[in-house]
Design a protein around this motif. Sequence first.
Motif, mmCIF file in Angstrom:
data_model
loop_
_atom_site.group_PDB
_atom_site.id
_atom_site.type_symbol
_atom_site.label_atom_id
_atom_site.label_comp_id
_atom_site.label_asym_id
_atom_site.label_seq_id
_atom_site.Cartn_x
_atom_site.Cartn_y
_atom_site.Cartn_z
ATOM 1 N N TYR A 30 0.818 -1.211 0.000
ATOM 2 C CA TYR A 30 0.000 0.000 0.000
ATOM 3 C C TYR A 30 0.853 1.263 0.000
ATOM 4 O O TYR A 30 0.575 2.212 -0.751
ATOM 5 C CB TYR A 30 -0.925 0.013 1.216
ATOM 6 N N PRO A 34 -0.856 2.127 -3.756
ATOM 7 C CA PRO A 34 -2.219 1.733 -3.386
ATOM 8 C C PRO A 34 -2.918 0.949 -4.495
ATOM 9 O O PRO A 34 -3.718 0.052 -4.215
ATOM 10 C CB PRO A 34 -2.911 3.077 -3.127
ATOM 11 N N PHE A 35 -2.595 1.279 -5.748
ATOM 12 C CA PHE A 35 -3.212 0.574 -6.872
ATOM 13 C C PHE A 35 -2.813 -0.896 -6.875
ATOM 14 O O PHE A 35 -3.636 -1.770 -7.173
ATOM 15 C CB PHE A 35 -2.802 1.235 -8.190
ATOM 16 N N TRP A 38 -4.959 -2.688 -4.468
ATOM 17 C CA TRP A 38 -6.304 -2.884 -5.024
ATOM 18 C C TRP A 38 -6.296 -4.044 -6.022
ATOM 19 O O TRP A 38 -7.200 -4.887 -6.022
ATOM 20 C CB TRP A 38 -6.779 -1.598 -5.710
ATOM 21 N N GLU A 201 -6.961 3.226 6.000
ATOM 22 C CA GLU A 201 -6.956 3.430 4.546
ATOM 23 C C GLU A 201 -6.959 2.095 3.800
ATOM 24 O O GLU A 201 -7.613 1.953 2.761
ATOM 25 C CB GLU A 201 -5.731 4.267 4.160
ATOM 26 N N ILE A 205 -9.967 0.241 1.165
ATOM 27 C CA ILE A 205 -9.777 -0.459 -0.109
ATOM 28 C C ILE A 205 -10.382 -1.858 -0.031
ATOM 29 O O ILE A 205 -11.052 -2.318 -0.963
ATOM 30 C CB ILE A 205 -8.279 -0.523 -0.471
ATOM 31 N N LYS A 209 -13.278 0.578 -1.819
ATOM 32 C CA LYS A 209 -12.868 1.873 -2.359
ATOM 33 C C LYS A 209 -12.050 1.677 -3.629
ATOM 34 O O LYS A 209 -11.098 0.910 -3.660
ATOM 35 C CB LYS A 209 -12.041 2.646 -1.330
ATOM 36 N N LYS A 210 -12.425 2.368 -4.685
ATOM 37 C CA LYS A 210 -11.726 2.271 -5.963
ATOM 38 C C LYS A 210 -10.429 3.069 -5.908
ATOM 39 O O LYS A 210 -10.391 4.175 -5.367
ATOM 40 C CB LYS A 210 -12.625 2.812 -7.083
ATOM 41 N N VAL A 211 -9.375 2.518 -6.472
ATOM 42 C CA VAL A 211 -8.075 3.190 -6.507
ATOM 43 C C VAL A 211 -7.611 3.283 -7.952
ATOM 44 O O VAL A 211 -7.582 2.281 -8.669
ATOM 45 C CB VAL A 211 -7.023 2.421 -5.680
ATOM 46 N N THR A 212 -7.273 4.483 -8.379
ATOM 47 C CA THR A 212 -6.745 4.652 -9.730
ATOM 48 C C THR A 212 -5.224 4.591 -9.687
ATOM 49 O O THR A 212 -4.605 5.023 -8.711
ATOM 50 C CB THR A 212 -7.178 5.998 -10.339
ATOM 51 N N GLN A 248 -2.391 14.627 -6.995
ATOM 52 C CA GLN A 248 -3.413 14.971 -6.010
ATOM 53 C C GLN A 248 -3.700 16.470 -6.019
ATOM 54 O O GLN A 248 -4.864 16.890 -5.922
ATOM 55 C CB GLN A 248 -2.959 14.531 -4.613
#
Length: 510
Positions: A30, A34-35, A38, A201, A205, A209-212, A248
């Motif tokens: 992570y 993070p992607f 996911w 966090e 996920i 929670k969607k992660v791009t 971001q």
Amino acid sequence: MDKIEKIYNKCLTRQTDSNDTINPSMILTYKRSPFNLWCDLYAAKEDRDPPSESYKILAEIGNIEEKKFISENYPEMEIIPIQTQEEGFLYTLKGCFEGSLTFSQSPLIYLPEMILGIPDLLIKETTHKSVFGDYHYTIKEKKTVKQIKEEHILQAALNNYIIGKIQNYTPEKFFLINRINEETEYFFSEYETKLANTLREIKEIINGKKVTPTKSQLSEPWKSFGLKKLKESGDISLIYGIGAEKKQLLLEKGIATILDLEKSDINLLKIKGIGEKTLNIYKLQAKALLENKKIILDKPVFQKAKNEIFLDLEGTFDVPITYLESMGIKSNTNEEWTNTVYLIGAIIKEKNSSSKQQFFASTLKEEKKIVNNFYNYLKTKDDFIIYYYGNYEKSTMKKLLEKYKLDDFITPKMVEVSQILRNSVVFPTHSYSLKEIGKELGFNWSDPNLDGFSSIAYYLRFLKNKKGEDKKKLEKYNEEDCLALEKIKSYLEEIQQEKKEVKLTSFIKE
């Protein structure tokens, strides 16, 4: 019900193979991407990249180094026999109640909070009581990196938190040991909040929670899949220089795609942390990508020399001697870790002629030999400039000359082409790597999957087996990098020689 069974039942409220448990490996994934986390949870297995040989080597190095450290420093240590996580945890509890001094690979499970871990070392301490008796257990983790990073600390902090829940006492400190066996203590209180936020966090996920993806964070085994997703959405991080933090900042201004940025009014776009000049460059990059055209910023300037040398170096990452010995490879040092420049390659242009020079180390001990041979070869050239692409060649050459106590008449004559390129042209590419720019200019590598990282596996295999085809493959790859560099420099020279004035630099405000 005895004490062991009571704690076991308290900690195991459900099956450990549940998809919503969190372990230290997930923290590492992570914090780096993070992607990737996911994808580990939700992406299809067929979308994974196959593991590269070099990554396999890194995994093997980690296992070998950990076993070596434990056997040398904790000979009394008890290795937990694991059939299942539950059986290993039960065995750990029995050992803790018996007061065993040290455990390795001991499963720790606390399912009321859906967390589990397997610390490298569980060490008995007598400074505080616990549910086990007049003693408690602390965490030590062995890492193969020289520089301990926050993700490593949070991994150990999670194990520290779990053992605290199990023994009814959270140790004040936990310990990490780097690859050169430097041990550092960390106070749990300093990382408790950051650990809690990270776990929250990750749970988001897990809960859907969607992660791009972000291009700068793409890595094995989801690199190809992530790049595909980025291109499908036109993600803003496809623009060179936009990493996770700047992405971001742009998202907060409503800019999520390349098209969003290209349509934006830079004069109205005030973003703290991204200057106006940088925003203008990003906007030009967006324009180049959308129109699939190169944009000239300025005319490059090159000095003249009788000999133009296009240089490329190939070297290994740091490898422990224990790993080399396990492969039957003799090292070139008494140090515990070593890295080697094994190939110095160059294309030399003089007037209308072109030649190739390659200096290959057939053993690790031959690094000095190839450096001296290259050094002596350059001594025969009275007027030369050395072109290289990234910063690896110059910094490495400087270290090699210092290492072998050679006068440095070389690095002052080295010119970084990638820096000149970025100052002169905006390319419709997602990076300014040698391969991506070379491909854009029409250069093709005979093996498009071979790169500097994966080539290390071929070299280590050559050292072990001495197969000529591995050496030829490495020499071909090195030669093609030199030829691609020459092609890029030739393209920049064409811009330099154009009579047409370049006016785009006035658009890039300081």
